[in-house]
Design a protein around this motif. Sequence first.
Motif, PDB file in Angstrom:
ATOM      1  N   SER A  75     -30.524  41.706 -20.021  1.00 28.94           N
ATOM      2  CA  SER A  75     -29.574  40.618 -20.063  1.00 28.94           C
ATOM      3  C   SER A  75     -30.178  39.410 -20.042  1.00 28.94           C
ATOM      4  CB  SER A  75     -28.343  40.821 -19.142  1.00 28.94           C
ATOM      5  OG  SER A  75     -29.012  40.787 -17.806  1.00 28.94           O
ATOM      6  N   LEU A  76     -31.233  39.106 -19.353  1.00 24.59           N
ATOM      7  CA  LEU A  76     -31.966  37.698 -19.157  1.00 24.59           C
ATOM      8  C   LEU A  76     -32.825  37.492 -20.326  1.00 24.59           C
ATOM      9  CD1 LEU A  76     -32.952  37.417 -15.332  1.00 24.59           C
ATOM     10  CD2 LEU A  76     -30.810  36.673 -16.624  1.00 24.59           C
ATOM     11  N   TYR A  77     -33.452  38.523 -20.926  1.00 22.02           N
ATOM     12  CA  TYR A  77     -34.060  38.063 -22.238  1.00 22.02           C
ATOM     13  C   TYR A  77     -32.881  37.785 -23.335  1.00 22.02           C
ATOM     14  CZ  TYR A  77     -38.638  40.101 -20.582  1.00 22.02           C
ATOM     15  OH  TYR A  77     -39.701  40.072 -19.857  1.00 22.02           O
ATOM     16  N   GLY A  78     -31.848  38.487 -23.247  1.00 24.09           N
ATOM     17  CA  GLY A  78     -30.826  38.444 -24.243  1.00 24.09           C
ATOM     18  C   GLY A  78     -30.187  36.862 -24.022  1.00 24.09           C
ATOM     19  N   MET A  79     -29.907  36.484 -22.762  1.00 26.49           N
ATOM     20  CA  MET A  79     -29.754  35.003 -22.657  1.00 26.49           C
ATOM     21  C   MET A  79     -30.512  33.957 -23.038  1.00 26.49           C
ATOM     22  SD  MET A  79     -29.431  32.858 -19.196  1.00 26.49           S
ATOM     23  CE  MET A  79     -28.694  34.151 -17.994  1.00 26.49           C
ATOM     24  N   LEU A  80     -31.725  34.281 -22.944  1.00 21.24           N
ATOM     25  CA  LEU A  80     -32.634  33.239 -23.438  1.00 21.24           C
ATOM     26  C   LEU A  80     -32.744  33.242 -25.186  1.00 21.24           C
ATOM     27  CD1 LEU A  80     -35.755  33.867 -21.112  1.00 21.24           C
ATOM     28  CD2 LEU A  80     -34.635  31.881 -21.227  1.00 21.24           C
TER      29      LEU A  80
ATOM     30  N   GLY B 153     -26.021  32.217 -21.904  1.00 18.67           N
ATOM     31  CA  GLY B 153     -26.932  31.331 -22.733  1.00 18.67           C
ATOM     32  C   GLY B 153     -26.329  30.157 -23.607  1.00 18.67           C
ATOM     33  N   TYR B 154     -25.113  30.197 -23.817  1.00 15.40           N
ATOM     34  CA  TYR B 154     -24.532  28.850 -24.425  1.00 15.40           C
ATOM     35  C   TYR B 154     -24.554  27.729 -23.551  1.00 15.40           C
ATOM     36  CZ  TYR B 154     -21.306  26.082 -26.950  1.00 15.40           C
ATOM     37  OH  TYR B 154     -20.555  24.971 -27.651  1.00 15.40           O
ATOM     38  N   PRO B 155     -24.101  27.609 -22.290  1.00 16.58           N
ATOM     39  CA  PRO B 155     -24.131  26.699 -21.489  1.00 16.58           C
ATOM     40  C   PRO B 155     -25.733  26.017 -21.287  1.00 16.58           C
ATOM     41  CG  PRO B 155     -22.891  28.283 -20.350  1.00 16.58           C
ATOM     42  CD  PRO B 155     -23.487  28.729 -21.619  1.00 16.58           C
ATOM     43  N   LEU B 156     -26.605  27.192 -21.271  1.00 16.14           N
ATOM     44  CA  LEU B 156     -27.949  26.872 -21.355  1.00 16.14           C
ATOM     45  C   LEU B 156     -28.686  26.261 -22.598  1.00 16.14           C
ATOM     46  CD1 LEU B 156     -30.682  27.368 -19.597  1.00 16.14           C
ATOM     47  CD2 LEU B 156     -30.807  29.657 -21.002  1.00 16.14           C
ATOM     48  N   PHE B 157     -27.947  26.500 -23.612  1.00 18.05           N
ATOM     49  CA  PHE B 157     -28.415  25.856 -25.278  1.00 18.05           C
ATOM     50  C   PHE B 157     -27.904  24.178 -24.874  1.00 18.05           C
ATOM     51  CE2 PHE B 157     -28.114  24.304 -29.207  1.00 18.05           C
ATOM     52  CZ  PHE B 157     -26.628  24.176 -29.663  1.00 18.05           C
ATOM     53  N   LYS B 158     -26.630  24.154 -24.427  1.00 19.35           N
ATOM     54  CA  LYS B 158     -26.234  22.839 -24.590  1.00 19.35           C
ATOM     55  C   LYS B 158     -26.738  21.965 -23.671  1.00 19.35           C
ATOM     56  CE  LYS B 158     -22.327  21.808 -26.101  1.00 19.35           C
ATOM     57  NZ  LYS B 158     -22.066  21.430 -27.485  1.00 19.35           N
ATOM     58  N   GLN B 159     -27.694  22.202 -22.683  1.00 22.06           N
ATOM     59  CA  GLN B 159     -28.515  21.664 -21.928  1.00 22.06           C
ATOM     60  C   GLN B 159     -30.057  21.710 -22.312  1.00 22.06           C
ATOM     61  OE1 GLN B 159     -27.313  19.178 -19.371  1.00 22.06           O
ATOM     62  NE2 GLN B 159     -25.038  19.829 -20.359  1.00 22.06           N
ATOM     63  N   LEU B 160     -30.503  22.056 -22.980  1.00 20.94           N
ATOM     64  CA  LEU B 160     -31.821  22.587 -23.377  1.00 20.94           C
ATOM     65  C   LEU B 160     -32.709  21.261 -23.351  1.00 20.94           C
ATOM     66  CD1 LEU B 160     -32.043  25.566 -25.869  1.00 20.94           C
ATOM     67  CD2 LEU B 160     -33.154  25.283 -23.785  1.00 20.94           C
TER      68      LEU B 160
ATOM     69  N   SER C 225     -23.911  25.194 -14.747  1.00 17.97           N
ATOM     70  CA  SER C 225     -24.030  26.364 -15.350  1.00 17.97           C
ATOM     71  C   SER C 225     -25.363  26.690 -16.064  1.00 17.97           C
ATOM     72  CB  SER C 225     -22.709  26.761 -16.172  1.00 17.97           C
ATOM     73  OG  SER C 225     -23.287  28.199 -16.694  1.00 17.97           O
ATOM     74  N   ALA C 226     -25.725  25.583 -16.819  1.00 18.65           N
ATOM     75  CA  ALA C 226     -26.995  25.444 -17.362  1.00 18.65           C
ATOM     76  C   ALA C 226     -28.115  25.800 -16.545  1.00 18.65           C
ATOM     77  CB  ALA C 226     -27.026  24.648 -18.345  1.00 18.65           C
ATOM     78  N   TYR C 227     -28.086  24.801 -15.310  1.00 17.77           N
ATOM     79  CA  TYR C 227     -29.001  24.632 -14.470  1.00 17.77           C
ATOM     80  C   TYR C 227     -29.009  25.724 -13.625  1.00 17.77           C
ATOM     81  CZ  TYR C 227     -30.399  19.834 -15.852  1.00 17.77           C
ATOM     82  OH  TYR C 227     -30.959  18.968 -16.522  1.00 17.77           O
ATOM     83  N   ALA C 228     -27.865  26.271 -13.488  1.00 17.19           N
ATOM     84  CA  ALA C 228     -27.762  27.589 -12.714  1.00 17.19           C
ATOM     85  C   ALA C 228     -28.627  28.895 -13.262  1.00 17.19           C
ATOM     86  CB  ALA C 228     -26.415  27.867 -12.275  1.00 17.19           C
ATOM     87  N   SER C 229     -28.349  28.910 -14.618  1.00 14.66           N
ATOM     88  CA  SER C 229     -29.086  30.322 -15.336  1.00 14.66           C
ATOM     89  C   SER C 229     -30.409  29.823 -15.321  1.00 14.66           C
ATOM     90  CB  SER C 229     -28.477  29.749 -17.105  1.00 14.66           C
ATOM     91  OG  SER C 229     -26.998  30.091 -16.937  1.00 14.66           O
ATOM     92  N   THR C 230     -30.914  28.448 -15.480  1.00  6.49           N
ATOM     93  CA  THR C 230     -32.525  28.173 -15.587  1.00  6.49           C
ATOM     94  C   THR C 230     -32.900  28.621 -14.320  1.00  6.49           C
ATOM     95  OG1 THR C 230     -31.904  26.263 -16.983  1.00  6.49           O
ATOM     96  CG2 THR C 230     -34.087  26.567 -15.895  1.00  6.49           C
ATOM     97  N   ALA C 231     -32.097  28.382 -13.121  1.00  3.33           N
ATOM     98  CA  ALA C 231     -32.769  28.693 -11.791  1.00  3.33           C
ATOM     99  C   ALA C 231     -33.041  30.007 -11.880  1.00  3.33           C
ATOM    100  CB  ALA C 231     -32.022  27.898 -10.895  1.00  3.33           C
TER     101      ALA C 231
END
Lengths: 124, 228
Positions: A38-43, B73-80, B200-206
Amino acid sequence: MREFLSALVGFIVTAVCIALCLGVGHIFASVLGVLPASLYGMLLFAALLATGLMDEERLGKSVARIVYYMPIVFLPICVGVMEYTDLIASVGWKLLLIGVLTTLLTMSLIAFVASRMLPRESDD
Amino acid sequence: MIEALGFGLLTIAVFLFWMRIQKRADLLILNPLLFSLFCIVGVLTLMDIDYQRYMRGASYISFFVEPCVVALGYPLFKQLKMIGRQWRELVTLCLLAVFTVLTVSALLARWMGIEDWVIRSLVILCITTAIAMETSEALGGAPSLAALTVMIAGFTGSAFGMQWLMLMRIREPRAVGLAIGSTAHALGTATIARYSYESSAYASTALILCAIFTAIVAPLYIPFLLSL
């Protein structure tokens, strides 16, 4: 009616994109290991959005709805705490104390350091 | 089949009920996940229904855990772009989080007189369950115990994280996201995503960085710590 159909199509497209990314994530996980699929998928999902191959606006509306209700999918797994009654009976309070203290302490430290370390958004 | 459907519907109904209560009361402390858990565990215990029986129906809901994590991954993309500019700070903060969690949990457990094999199970508590269980097994611990402590960390951050940080007067979204993502993993990230995409984006990164760093650091650091 038109709006509903458009939202439905958008949701289906989002679901297909997510499913594809998850599928590829499973391949990465079985080959590379380290992270769960799931984390690979997220990336991968984030990377695909960054390339512009997917319609950001359409996906964004559907993702917002998914995110709003997301915590529900974790609920059945959390009910699994019922399986550990013996363990909880013997060392439960210690585990709880360690878990809560470690989490809150680390959260406090990281939030404090991050708020001072990260450049102000206007500086970027 | 009907029973299985019933458990699934019960789960959804209880959660939606508590979501409505939280919205009406406008109190963050009324965490729908936490209160739903109490309700469902209470009902199952009263009716003498074991977890395996419950999961036959509820597994249709937990099937969506992986797709939901991908959607983050969407919130992560918004903050890339923003995240890319701050990669040094993010790596430093995540390494700090990993070493803090491993050290504090191990030392607390030692001080409480907990046996070594239990310590090796519970120190991996602030990362995603799958990696926590694998890393704990590599350390000589019990994966099921690791899963339990991961749940405790996830709940703590998810149910109380934002309020705790508000009490500490920390409101900066990036700091909040990093703090919750590095301790309450996917559960905390999913909760915070409802309030702030930036957090959420920063949380996903962490979440991702801490999972990777823990998998690498723990097998070396924990044996050293326990030998002191």
